[in-house]
Design a protein around this motif. Sequence first.
Motif, PDB file in Angstrom:
ATOM      1  N   GLY A 113     -84.373  30.964  45.755  1.00  0.00           N
ATOM      2  CA  GLY A 113     -85.499  30.978  44.822  1.00  0.00           C
ATOM      3  C   GLY A 113     -85.288  32.030  43.761  1.00  0.00           C
ATOM      4  N   SER A 114     -86.375  32.410  43.122  1.00  0.00           N
ATOM      5  CA  SER A 114     -86.304  33.407  42.076  1.00  0.00           C
ATOM      6  C   SER A 114     -85.933  34.749  42.701  1.00  0.00           C
ATOM      7  CB  SER A 114     -87.659  33.501  41.381  1.00  0.00           C
ATOM      8  OG  SER A 114     -87.756  34.728  40.717  1.00  0.00           O
ATOM      9  N   SER A 115     -84.790  35.278  42.278  1.00  0.00           N
ATOM     10  CA  SER A 115     -84.210  36.383  43.047  1.00  0.00           C
ATOM     11  C   SER A 115     -84.224  37.700  42.297  1.00  0.00           C
ATOM     12  CB  SER A 115     -82.783  36.015  43.428  1.00  0.00           C
ATOM     13  OG  SER A 115     -82.037  35.781  42.273  1.00  0.00           O
ATOM     14  N   LYS A 116     -85.215  37.865  41.435  1.00  0.00           N
ATOM     15  CA  LYS A 116     -85.213  39.027  40.556  1.00  0.00           C
ATOM     16  C   LYS A 116     -85.137  40.365  41.308  1.00  0.00           C
ATOM     17  CE  LYS A 116     -87.554  40.598  36.442  1.00  0.00           C
ATOM     18  NZ  LYS A 116     -88.732  40.444  35.644  1.00  0.00           N
ATOM     19  N   SER A 117     -86.090  40.616  42.192  1.00  0.00           N
ATOM     20  CA  SER A 117     -86.099  41.954  42.802  1.00  0.00           C
ATOM     21  C   SER A 117     -85.373  41.988  44.129  1.00  0.00           C
ATOM     22  CB  SER A 117     -87.527  42.464  42.960  1.00  0.00           C
ATOM     23  OG  SER A 117     -88.229  41.641  43.848  1.00  0.00           O
ATOM     24  N   SER A 118     -85.203  40.839  44.779  1.00  0.00           N
ATOM     25  CA  SER A 118     -84.554  40.853  46.078  1.00  0.00           C
ATOM     26  C   SER A 118     -83.762  39.559  46.267  1.00  0.00           C
ATOM     27  CB  SER A 118     -85.629  41.003  47.171  1.00  0.00           C
ATOM     28  OG  SER A 118     -85.064  40.834  48.430  1.00  0.00           O
ATOM     29  N   PRO A 119     -82.500  39.568  45.842  1.00  0.00           N
ATOM     30  CA  PRO A 119     -81.717  38.335  45.842  1.00  0.00           C
ATOM     31  C   PRO A 119     -81.578  37.693  47.222  1.00  0.00           C
ATOM     32  CG  PRO A 119     -80.444  40.189  44.954  1.00  0.00           C
ATOM     33  CD  PRO A 119     -81.761  40.725  45.347  1.00  0.00           C
ATOM     34  N   LEU A 120     -81.614  38.520  48.279  1.00  0.00           N
ATOM     35  CA  LEU A 120     -81.420  37.941  49.618  1.00  0.00           C
ATOM     36  C   LEU A 120     -82.713  37.419  50.212  1.00  0.00           C
ATOM     37  CD1 LEU A 120     -78.790  40.404  51.009  1.00  0.00           C
ATOM     38  CD2 LEU A 120     -78.508  37.950  50.652  1.00  0.00           C
ATOM     39  N   ARG A 121     -83.838  37.742  49.574  1.00  0.00           N
ATOM     40  CA  ARG A 121     -85.114  37.223  50.068  1.00  0.00           C
ATOM     41  C   ARG A 121     -86.024  37.037  48.859  1.00  0.00           C
ATOM     42  NH1 ARG A 121     -90.312  36.178  51.676  1.00  0.00           N
ATOM     43  NH2 ARG A 121     -90.415  35.862  53.920  1.00  0.00           N
ATOM     44  N   PRO A 122     -85.729  35.943  48.118  1.00  0.00           N
ATOM     45  CA  PRO A 122     -86.482  35.735  46.882  1.00  0.00           C
ATOM     46  C   PRO A 122     -87.957  35.449  47.107  1.00  0.00           C
ATOM     47  CG  PRO A 122     -84.898  33.951  47.253  1.00  0.00           C
ATOM     48  CD  PRO A 122     -84.761  34.891  48.387  1.00  0.00           C
ATOM     49  N   GLY A 123     -88.707  35.489  46.015  1.00  0.00           N
ATOM     50  CA  GLY A 123     -90.151  35.256  46.091  1.00  0.00           C
ATOM     51  C   GLY A 123     -90.900  36.513  45.700  1.00  0.00           C
ATOM     52  N   THR A 124     -92.200  36.376  45.463  1.00  0.00           N
ATOM     53  CA  THR A 124     -93.032  37.518  45.098  1.00  0.00           C
ATOM     54  C   THR A 124     -93.110  38.503  46.263  1.00  0.00           C
ATOM     55  OG1 THR A 124     -94.348  36.085  43.699  1.00  0.00           O
ATOM     56  CG2 THR A 124     -95.341  38.196  44.325  1.00  0.00           C
ATOM     57  N   PRO A 125     -92.766  39.756  46.055  1.00  0.00           N
ATOM     58  CA  PRO A 125     -92.833  40.719  47.173  1.00  0.00           C
ATOM     59  C   PRO A 125     -94.275  40.854  47.672  1.00  0.00           C
ATOM     60  CG  PRO A 125     -91.696  41.664  45.262  1.00  0.00           C
ATOM     61  CD  PRO A 125     -92.293  40.378  44.811  1.00  0.00           C
ATOM     62  N   PRO A 126     -94.497  40.740  48.980  1.00  0.00           N
ATOM     63  CA  PRO A 126     -95.863  40.866  49.519  1.00  0.00           C
ATOM     64  C   PRO A 126     -96.270  42.343  49.591  1.00  0.00           C
ATOM     65  CG  PRO A 126     -94.313  40.454  51.303  1.00  0.00           C
ATOM     66  CD  PRO A 126     -93.508  40.497  50.040  1.00  0.00           C
ATOM     67  N   LEU A 127     -96.649  42.868  48.424  1.00  0.00           N
ATOM     68  CA  LEU A 127     -96.852  44.312  48.283  1.00  0.00           C
ATOM     69  C   LEU A 127     -97.791  44.927  49.339  1.00  0.00           C
ATOM     70  CD1 LEU A 127     -96.121  46.818  46.677  1.00  0.00           C
ATOM     71  CD2 LEU A 127     -97.960  46.262  45.088  1.00  0.00           C
ATOM     72  N   PRO A 128     -98.997  44.342  49.571  1.00  0.00           N
ATOM     73  CA  PRO A 128     -99.878  44.967  50.573  1.00  0.00           C
ATOM     74  C   PRO A 128     -99.235  45.032  51.966  1.00  0.00           C
ATOM     75  CG  PRO A 128    -101.082  43.374  49.240  1.00  0.00           C
ATOM     76  CD  PRO A 128     -99.639  43.196  48.909  1.00  0.00           C
ATOM     77  N   LEU A 129     -98.480  43.988  52.306  1.00  0.00           N
ATOM     78  CA  LEU A 129     -97.816  43.988  53.618  1.00  0.00           C
ATOM     79  C   LEU A 129     -96.714  45.045  53.673  1.00  0.00           C
ATOM     80  CD1 LEU A 129     -97.464  40.131  54.290  1.00  0.00           C
ATOM     81  CD2 LEU A 129     -98.920  41.733  55.530  1.00  0.00           C
ATOM     82  N   ILE A 130     -96.010  45.214  52.549  1.00  0.00           N
ATOM     83  CA  ILE A 130     -94.916  46.188  52.501  1.00  0.00           C
ATOM     84  C   ILE A 130     -95.473  47.619  52.581  1.00  0.00           C
ATOM     85  CG2 ILE A 130     -93.119  47.137  50.987  1.00  0.00           C
ATOM     86  CD1 ILE A 130     -92.659  44.169  50.033  1.00  0.00           C
ATOM     87  N   VAL A 131     -96.553  47.860  51.855  1.00  0.00           N
ATOM     88  CA  VAL A 131     -97.184  49.185  51.889  1.00  0.00           C
ATOM     89  C   VAL A 131     -97.703  49.466  53.311  1.00  0.00           C
ATOM     90  CG1 VAL A 131     -99.184  50.487  51.044  1.00  0.00           C
ATOM     91  CG2 VAL A 131     -97.778  49.186  49.441  1.00  0.00           C
ATOM     92  N   ALA A 132     -98.301  48.439  53.909  1.00  0.00           N
ATOM     93  CA  ALA A 132     -98.810  48.598  55.279  1.00  0.00           C
ATOM     94  C   ALA A 132     -97.662  48.853  56.250  1.00  0.00           C
ATOM     95  CB  ALA A 132     -99.582  47.339  55.689  1.00  0.00           C
ATOM     96  N   LEU A 133     -96.541  48.167  56.032  1.00  0.00           N
ATOM     97  CA  LEU A 133     -95.385  48.378  56.912  1.00  0.00           C
ATOM     98  C   LEU A 133     -94.874  49.807  56.810  1.00  0.00           C
ATOM     99  CD1 LEU A 133     -93.219  47.095  58.843  1.00  0.00           C
ATOM    100  CD2 LEU A 133     -91.825  46.718  56.806  1.00  0.00           C
ATOM    101  N   SER A 134     -94.813  50.320  55.593  1.00  0.00           N
ATOM    102  CA  SER A 134     -94.285  51.689  55.447  1.00  0.00           C
ATOM    103  C   SER A 134     -95.224  52.685  56.138  1.00  0.00           C
ATOM    104  CB  SER A 134     -94.024  52.037  53.976  1.00  0.00           C
ATOM    105  OG  SER A 134     -95.205  52.433  53.338  1.00  0.00           O
ATOM    106  N   LYS A 135     -96.529  52.437  56.040  1.00  0.00           N
ATOM    107  CA  LYS A 135     -97.474  53.305  56.737  1.00  0.00           C
ATOM    108  C   LYS A 135     -97.285  53.174  58.263  1.00  0.00           C
ATOM    109  CE  LYS A 135    -101.371  55.774  56.372  1.00  0.00           C
ATOM    110  NZ  LYS A 135    -102.178  55.534  55.217  1.00  0.00           N
ATOM    111  N   ALA A 136     -97.146  51.930  58.723  1.00  0.00           N
ATOM    112  CA  ALA A 136     -96.992  51.697  60.172  1.00  0.00           C
ATOM    113  C   ALA A 136     -95.731  52.376  60.704  1.00  0.00           C
ATOM    114  CB  ALA A 136     -96.956  50.193  60.451  1.00  0.00           C
ATOM    115  N   ILE A 137     -94.646  52.307  59.923  1.00  0.00           N
ATOM    116  CA  ILE A 137     -93.399  52.945  60.388  1.00  0.00           C
ATOM    117  C   ILE A 137     -93.589  54.464  60.452  1.00  0.00           C
ATOM    118  CG2 ILE A 137     -90.949  53.365  59.868  1.00  0.00           C
ATOM    119  CD1 ILE A 137     -90.764  50.544  58.740  1.00  0.00           C
ATOM    120  N   ARG A 138     -94.225  55.006  59.429  1.00  0.00           N
ATOM    121  CA  ARG A 138     -94.433  56.473  59.427  1.00  0.00           C
ATOM    122  C   ARG A 138     -95.244  56.895  60.647  1.00  0.00           C
ATOM    123  NH1 ARG A 138     -98.067  59.971  57.441  1.00  0.00           N
ATOM    124  NH2 ARG A 138     -99.200  58.598  56.037  1.00  0.00           N
ATOM    125  N   LEU A 139     -96.326  56.176  60.915  1.00  0.00           N
ATOM    126  CA  LEU A 139     -97.164  56.526  62.073  1.00  0.00           C
ATOM    127  C   LEU A 139     -96.403  56.305  63.388  1.00  0.00           C
ATOM    128  CD1 LEU A 139    -100.600  55.023  60.940  1.00  0.00           C
ATOM    129  CD2 LEU A 139     -99.884  57.426  60.881  1.00  0.00           C
TER     130      LEU A 139
END
Length: 382
Positions: free
Chosen positions: A228-254
């Motif tokens: 698909g559209s591979s602008k920001s992440s060629p190996l996993r194209p598509g719109t980045p799921p920003l809220p999920l990514i932010v939540a993941l970074s918080k979850a990893i930190r905790l």
Amino acid sequence: MGDNMIYLDYSATTPVSYDVLESFNKASRDYIGNANSIHSLGVKSKALLNSATKQIAELLDVNCSELIYTSGATESNNLALIGYALKHKNRGRHIITTKLEHPSIYSIASYLETLGFEISYVDNDSDGLIDLEDLKSLIRNDTILISICGVNSETGVRQPLKTIRQVIKKENPNTIFHSDLTQALGKISINLHDVDMASFSGHKIFGPKGIGLLYKNDKIELEPVIHGSSKSSPLRPGTPPLPLIVALSKAIRLALTDLTKKEEYIRKLNEKIVNDLSHFPEIRFNKSKYSIPHILNISLMQIRPESFIHAMEEHEVYISTNTACSSNDLSTSVMALYNDKVRALTTIRISLSSITTIEEVNRFLTFFHGEYQRFIKLGRRN
Ligand code: PMP
């Protein structure tokens, strides 16, 4: 969770922590732009995406460019194994894995077989550790990839990844080492320099469902599995799921905060259950000295585990059979450890976390005693 509920299935999934959900909500509310858009809303979202990725990269001691967001560990495993196999098929078509993997790895392996890849399954000993001599003997010139789960989801057995890597690289420096670390993250300390690729999932560490991660060393090339559209992440194209990514970074930190302290606490809970259930001579403990305390697997032997789990559910106690993802009743990991069919057919998994309380464990044991004795009296055999 409900006041009376005793949830002991944290290895199947965890509830989202309050702080993680707050991060998710805030990112959903305040960052509406597509991180791939060039206008200011997109730029603002992209900056948040970059800072979340930077935080994860620092926590895991890797480069930002080495992190690929996925929908979960199943997808990470797919991208790692299929992506690597397709990209490097002209170099070799031999892949090695173990008898102690998550079911997703076996599905991927079967699929790769249909594409002409050959899969070998390395032996393990009765403690659940990979047989390093067998591993050595299986590695060939055309072995492109080896996938070995870091912590087994059924028995909690932890593999010595550093040693395994040394064995692999000595036999064939071109063989890539992938590890499914879904059950390791947030439970034990991990070093991503021991592996070339690793899979993770957000919902096992009090993060949301639907977000995962693949770590891939910068030197490794993969073929995308999703196109698909591979602008920001060629190996996993598509719109980045920003809220999920932010939540993941918080979850990893905790998840990585106070890791040792949390592990010690969980070990005490585990020991309490083991000591208590040891009074029932028929019960088998499917664990070895290499099992992490968060996962406690036992075999009821004379009792059908499904019936027992539903009986416990009547008391609002939630435990599982072998794994939530397994489609058959036989625990492949318990079979791989003990080669005992009754033992592998009657497993239940009790999984603990740092939010499990001693009071919950005590109540669990009281209900367990009552139901176990009732089942034994009824003499319900398989
Ligand atoms: N690998 C392991 C070791 C797991 O325990 C699980 C979850 N049961 C998975 C992969 C799949 O993870 P997800 O649900 O994120 O696809």
